[in-house]
Design a protein around this motif. Sequence first.
Motif, PDB file in Angstrom:
ATOM      1  N   TYR A  23     -14.004  19.978   3.926  1.00 17.78           N
ATOM      2  CA  TYR A  23     -12.601  19.591   3.976  1.00 17.78           C
ATOM      3  C   TYR A  23     -12.445  18.165   4.489  1.00 17.78           C
ATOM      4  O   TYR A  23     -13.143  17.745   5.420  1.00 17.78           O
ATOM      5  N   LYS A  24     -11.529  17.445   3.875  1.00 16.67           N
ATOM      6  CA  LYS A  24     -11.212  16.086   4.300  1.00 16.67           C
ATOM      7  C   LYS A  24     -10.073  16.151   5.310  1.00 16.67           C
ATOM      8  O   LYS A  24      -9.011  16.708   5.032  1.00 16.67           O
ATOM      9  N   GLN A  40     -14.978  20.791   8.540  1.00 14.67           N
ATOM     10  CA  GLN A  40     -15.783  19.649   8.117  1.00 14.67           C
ATOM     11  C   GLN A  40     -17.076  20.112   7.453  1.00 14.67           C
ATOM     12  O   GLN A  40     -17.511  19.519   6.460  1.00 14.67           O
ATOM     13  N   ALA A  92      -5.629  19.100   6.616  1.00  7.82           N
ATOM     14  CA  ALA A  92      -6.831  18.793   5.835  1.00  7.82           C
ATOM     15  C   ALA A  92      -6.640  19.245   4.402  1.00  7.82           C
ATOM     16  O   ALA A  92      -5.694  19.959   4.068  1.00  7.82           O
ATOM     17  N   LYS A  94      -9.087  20.170   0.601  1.00  9.44           N
ATOM     18  CA  LYS A  94     -10.358  20.291  -0.110  1.00  9.44           C
ATOM     19  C   LYS A  94     -10.058  20.482  -1.589  1.00  9.44           C
ATOM     20  O   LYS A  94      -9.153  21.222  -1.952  1.00  9.44           O
TER      21      LYS A  94
END
Length: 331
Positions: A115-116, A111, A155, A157
């Motif tokens: 990164y999502k 995070q 995740a 990015k």
Amino acid sequence: MTSKLLSGVFAAIVLTAVSVSSSVFAADKAGCKDFPGIKRFEGSSIELCDGRNFAEYTLPTGKWVKNEDDPDKSGFASKEELEGRLAQNVYSVPAGPSSAEVFRNYLNDLQSAGYKILFQAKQEDTSRLEDVFGEKGPGGQLFGFSPDEARYVAAVKEEGGAKTYLALYVIEFEDGYVPEFEAVKGQVYVRLDTLQVGELKNQMVLVTASEINKALDTSGKVLLYGIHFDFNKAVIKPDSRPSLDEIGKFLKDQPNEKLSVVGYTDNIGGADFNLKLSKERADAVVADLVSTYGVAQDRLKASGEGLQSPVASNDNEEGRAKNRRVELHRQ
């Protein structure tokens, strides 16, 4: 309890954990290394690794849903079907830290790095992930880990048009039996997969014919970033035409010049693959200059250097983009 673990259809784990820089450690299995720019949990070592320059990968982004009426229709609530450059590592963490602690470190770093989070799960919500990680990649079958301590995150990015997907699977052993290596009761293992999709959009300034001439007079070579190729291929993209036009103009204005066209890559993937790819890309440039601009074949020589002679760090996408280049050398 018996279950599989680290070998999966999970495409993309780019995790950062604790304050240890990305590099090769003495305890790592030979040939294994961290994904560039990604840290590992403190004190951990790479026990197994695998990777492919191009792979299809299914990334679960939802928990397993069982269909009572038709078991064949059971499956993950959502998933991403991906293609790209895959790297897979299995890390052993020294006895002491729990899976929850290791997972939290990774999650915090992800995070912080932008990164999502697409999906995260723990305990019963990780059901069937052990099957996914046990099917493909490093690790084979691992027995005796506690499903109550399993954790997972997916995740992604995006950097300049390129995406890195990641899948992290963390488990903690109950009885410490692992076929490939020794584990003790309570020890944590991490399966980390990373998948790079697409390539960074190049923002380099176009090098004109006069600038090519000046650079060759000054240093005997010129670095070009405006020639783009399909991912992991030697197919020149249409947006490369402005740069090729300038090379063609230079060769027309300087009819006595002979050039070596040299291809370079970043360090992702094997050395042999990159060497071959860089040569094929240089060949493609020479072929285009001959066919499109009428340059005599004997004025051009193609060669490839692969991942050798980087001009920037390979620890981040910006640096890797600079290393993926074509150079013109005066013969």
